[in-house]
Design a protein around this motif. Structure first.
Motif, PDB file in Angstrom:
ATOM      1  N   ASP A  92       0.829  -1.205   0.000  1.00 45.87           N
ATOM      2  CA  ASP A  92       0.000   0.000   0.000  1.00 45.87           C
ATOM      3  C   ASP A  92       0.861   1.252   0.000  1.00 45.87           C
ATOM      4  O   ASP A  92       0.397   2.322  -0.402  1.00 45.87           O
ATOM      5  CB  ASP A  92      -0.916   0.014   1.227  1.00 45.87           C
ATOM      6  CG  ASP A  92      -1.919  -1.120   1.202  1.00 45.87           C
ATOM      7  OD1 ASP A  92      -2.602  -1.298   0.178  1.00 45.87           O
ATOM      8  OD2 ASP A  92      -2.012  -1.850   2.208  1.00 45.87           O
ATOM      9  N   ALA A  93       2.095   1.129   0.455  1.00 43.57           N
ATOM     10  CA  ALA A  93       3.027   2.259   0.490  1.00 43.57           C
ATOM     11  C   ALA A  93       4.440   1.717   0.476  1.00 43.57           C
ATOM     12  O   ALA A  93       4.698   0.613   0.976  1.00 43.57           O
ATOM     13  CB  ALA A  93       2.796   3.125   1.730  1.00 43.57           C
ATOM     14  N   LEU A  94       5.353   2.504  -0.094  1.00 42.88           N
ATOM     15  CA  LEU A  94       6.744   2.100  -0.192  1.00 42.88           C
ATOM     16  C   LEU A  94       7.643   3.115   0.503  1.00 42.88           C
ATOM     17  O   LEU A  94       7.370   4.313   0.472  1.00 42.88           O
ATOM     18  CB  LEU A  94       7.180   1.975  -1.657  1.00 42.88           C
ATOM     19  CG  LEU A  94       6.551   0.852  -2.477  1.00 42.88           C
ATOM     20  CD1 LEU A  94       6.979   0.965  -3.936  1.00 42.88           C
ATOM     21  CD2 LEU A  94       6.926  -0.511  -1.917  1.00 42.88           C
ATOM     22  N   VAL A  95       8.700   2.616   1.116  1.00 43.17           N
ATOM     23  CA  VAL A  95       9.757   3.452   1.680  1.00 43.17           C
ATOM     24  C   VAL A  95      11.030   3.084   0.930  1.00 43.17           C
ATOM     25  O   VAL A  95      11.570   1.995   1.112  1.00 43.17           O
ATOM     26  CB  VAL A  95       9.928   3.204   3.189  1.00 43.17           C
ATOM     27  CG1 VAL A  95      11.108   3.997   3.730  1.00 43.17           C
ATOM     28  CG2 VAL A  95       8.647   3.573   3.936  1.00 43.17           C
ATOM     29  N   VAL A  96      11.469   3.952   0.048  1.00 43.80           N
ATOM     30  CA  VAL A  96      12.602   3.651  -0.825  1.00 43.80           C
ATOM     31  C   VAL A  96      13.850   4.323  -0.257  1.00 43.80           C
ATOM     32  O   VAL A  96      13.932   5.547  -0.197  1.00 43.80           O
ATOM     33  CB  VAL A  96      12.331   4.133  -2.262  1.00 43.80           C
ATOM     34  CG1 VAL A  96      13.506   3.797  -3.173  1.00 43.80           C
ATOM     35  CG2 VAL A  96      11.050   3.504  -2.797  1.00 43.80           C
ATOM     36  N   HIS A 123       0.854   4.815  -8.895  1.00 47.82           N
ATOM     37  CA  HIS A 123       0.027   5.481  -7.878  1.00 47.82           C
ATOM     38  C   HIS A 123       0.328   5.029  -6.447  1.00 47.82           C
ATOM     39  O   HIS A 123      -0.408   5.396  -5.520  1.00 47.82           O
ATOM     40  CB  HIS A 123      -1.463   5.306  -8.159  1.00 47.82           C
ATOM     41  CG  HIS A 123      -1.903   5.797  -9.498  1.00 47.82           C
ATOM     42  ND1 HIS A 123      -1.587   7.050  -9.966  1.00 47.82           N
ATOM     43  CD2 HIS A 123      -2.624   5.204 -10.487  1.00 47.82           C
ATOM     44  CE1 HIS A 123      -2.099   7.207 -11.173  1.00 47.82           C
ATOM     45  NE2 HIS A 123      -2.717   6.104 -11.509  1.00 47.82           N
ATOM     46  N   THR A 124       1.358   4.242  -6.235  1.00 48.44           N
ATOM     47  CA  THR A 124       1.689   3.823  -4.879  1.00 48.44           C
ATOM     48  C   THR A 124       2.319   4.980  -4.105  1.00 48.44           C
ATOM     49  O   THR A 124       3.293   5.571  -4.566  1.00 48.44           O
ATOM     50  CB  THR A 124       2.674   2.637  -4.896  1.00 48.44           C
ATOM     51  OG1 THR A 124       2.109   1.565  -5.655  1.00 48.44           O
ATOM     52  CG2 THR A 124       2.963   2.154  -3.481  1.00 48.44           C
ATOM     53  N   PRO A 125       1.802   5.337  -2.930  1.00 49.75           N
ATOM     54  CA  PRO A 125       2.451   6.360  -2.106  1.00 49.75           C
ATOM     55  C   PRO A 125       3.853   5.909  -1.689  1.00 49.75           C
ATOM     56  O   PRO A 125       4.072   4.717  -1.438  1.00 49.75           O
ATOM     57  CB  PRO A 125       1.520   6.485  -0.898  1.00 49.75           C
ATOM     58  CG  PRO A 125       0.191   5.979  -1.382  1.00 49.75           C
ATOM     59  CD  PRO A 125       0.521   4.890  -2.348  1.00 49.75           C
ATOM     60  N   ALA A 126       4.782   6.844  -1.622  1.00 45.92           N
ATOM     61  CA  ALA A 126       6.165   6.467  -1.322  1.00 45.92           C
ATOM     62  C   ALA A 126       6.902   7.581  -0.598  1.00 45.92           C
ATOM     63  O   ALA A 126       6.573   8.763  -0.740  1.00 45.92           O
ATOM     64  CB  ALA A 126       6.908   6.103  -2.612  1.00 45.92           C
ATOM     65  N   ILE A 127       7.895   7.171   0.169  1.00 46.46           N
ATOM     66  CA  ILE A 127       8.864   8.090   0.783  1.00 46.46           C
ATOM     67  C   ILE A 127      10.199   7.881   0.076  1.00 46.46           C
ATOM     68  O   ILE A 127      10.595   6.744  -0.194  1.00 46.46           O
ATOM     69  CB  ILE A 127       9.037   7.796   2.287  1.00 46.46           C
ATOM     70  CG1 ILE A 127       7.772   8.155   3.067  1.00 46.46           C
ATOM     71  CG2 ILE A 127      10.220   8.577   2.863  1.00 46.46           C
ATOM     72  CD1 ILE A 127       7.849   7.777   4.539  1.00 46.46           C
ATOM     73  N   VAL A 128      10.885   8.969  -0.226  1.00 38.00           N
ATOM     74  CA  VAL A 128      12.239   8.867  -0.762  1.00 38.00           C
ATOM     75  C   VAL A 128      13.220   9.164   0.365  1.00 38.00           C
ATOM     76  O   VAL A 128      13.049  10.115   1.126  1.00 38.00           O
ATOM     77  CB  VAL A 128      12.467   9.821  -1.947  1.00 38.00           C
ATOM     78  CG1 VAL A 128      11.641   9.404  -3.138  1.00 38.00           C
ATOM     79  CG2 VAL A 128      12.148  11.261  -1.577  1.00 38.00           C
ATOM     80  N   ALA A 129      14.239   8.331   0.480  1.00 35.86           N
ATOM     81  CA  ALA A 129      15.218   8.497   1.547  1.00 35.86           C
ATOM     82  C   ALA A 129      16.580   8.029   1.050  1.00 35.86           C
ATOM     83  O   ALA A 129      16.677   7.198   0.146  1.00 35.86           O
ATOM     84  CB  ALA A 129      14.807   7.711   2.796  1.00 35.86           C
ATOM     85  N   GLY A 130      17.614   8.567   1.668  1.00 37.24           N
ATOM     86  CA  GLY A 130      18.956   8.204   1.249  1.00 37.24           C
ATOM     87  C   GLY A 130      19.940   8.325   2.390  1.00 37.24           C
ATOM     88  O   GLY A 130      19.683   8.974   3.413  1.00 37.24           O
ATOM     89  N   THR A 131      21.080   7.672   2.217  1.00 35.32           N
ATOM     90  CA  THR A 131      22.161   7.746   3.181  1.00 35.32           C
ATOM     91  C   THR A 131      23.447   8.102   2.450  1.00 35.32           C
ATOM     92  O   THR A 131      23.557   7.912   1.235  1.00 35.32           O
ATOM     93  CB  THR A 131      22.355   6.403   3.915  1.00 35.32           C
ATOM     94  OG1 THR A 131      22.660   5.384   2.950  1.00 35.32           O
ATOM     95  CG2 THR A 131      21.107   6.025   4.682  1.00 35.32           C
TER      96      THR A 131
END
Length: 250
Positions: A92-96, A123-131
């Motif tokens: 339902d949602a992705l954390v990338v 249309h999948t809700p997502a967060i973009v994150a990086g290190t």
């Protein structure tokens, strides 16, 4: 109502900072759901406040790297890769979350997304994150990862999250600033999930062409404008033709 949130970790090791940030964002999603006030669920008449539940999972991309390359080059089957892609498509949602390599996202992330089913990601809700190893790479999630996910037509939360070594304390816990940013991104992600479910978005359906039109004459619904990756219609004033479309005098 169960919300399935899947974190995609493009790090090379399960103990990497990338995996640590993915776990932090998943915990933030769980915490934000517990803190949601009752009035935010009043429009969902079939659910009582407190009925929502978050189920989280982490998909490590490193173990399926070889299978993804074989799939891209030869179309070779792989049960392990299919299982990983199935989790991405069924979320339902992705954390990338990706590490920073040469000022951009990991090639491993791009490889797996290249063989993923785009219709299931749409249309999948997502967060973009990086290190990264330095705060100089803070803009990588917004300048590199966000355009990638937008091209796949995901609905990306406005707040991105980046973590460098100074963002972690000696015991491995996040600093208050990083924890606050993770909470903000998680709250936005859950809000996007509510909109997604309230609108009953069909991820596999393409916009239908109006009667009598050709395949080139597609009409974009007005509700699509303003979303990430959607172009806004040209503004008009008093019915006048927009400046950009007027013919210039020779």
């Amino acid at each position: 109502m169960t919300i399935r949130v899947v974190a995609v970790s493009a790090g090379l090791r399960p103990t990497s900072a990338t995996r640590r940030l993915a776990d932090l964002l998943l915990r933030a999603c769980e915490e934000q759901l517990r803190r949601r006030p009752e009035q935010r669920q009043q429009h969902l008449s079939e659910h009582r406040a407190g009925d929502d539940d978050v189920r989280t999972a982490v998909v490590e991309l490193a173990p399926v790297a070889h299978a993804a390359l074989d799939r891209l080059m030869t179309g070779a089957p792989s049960a392990e890769l299919d299982a990983a892609l199935g989790q991405l498509g069924g979320a339902d949602a992705l954390v990338v979350v990706t590490p920073t390599y040469n000022g951009s996202f990991s090639g491993l992330l791009k490889l797996v997304l290249d063989v993923a089913d785009r219709t299931r990601l749409r249309h999948t809700p997502a967060i973009v994150a990086g290190t990264g190893g330095s705060l100089r790479h803070t803009s990588v999630p917004d300048l590199a990862v966000r355009p990638l996910l937008t091209a796949l037509r995901l609905h990306v939360a406005p707040t991105s999250v980046f973590a460098a070594p100074p963002d972690w304390q000696e015991d491995g816990s996040p600093t208050p600033a990083l924890a606050d940013r993770a909470a903000e991104a998680a709250a936005q992600l859950l809000a996007l999930v509510e909109v997604d479910r309230g609108c009953a978005v069909d991820r596999g359906a393409a916009p239908a062409a109006p009667a009598g039109s050709t395949s080139r004459e597609r009409v974009t619904p007005l509700t699509a404008y303003g979303r990430a990756g959607s172009a806004r219609p040209p503004a008009t004033v008093s019915g006048r033709t927009p400046r950009s479309s007027r013919s210039r005098p020779r």
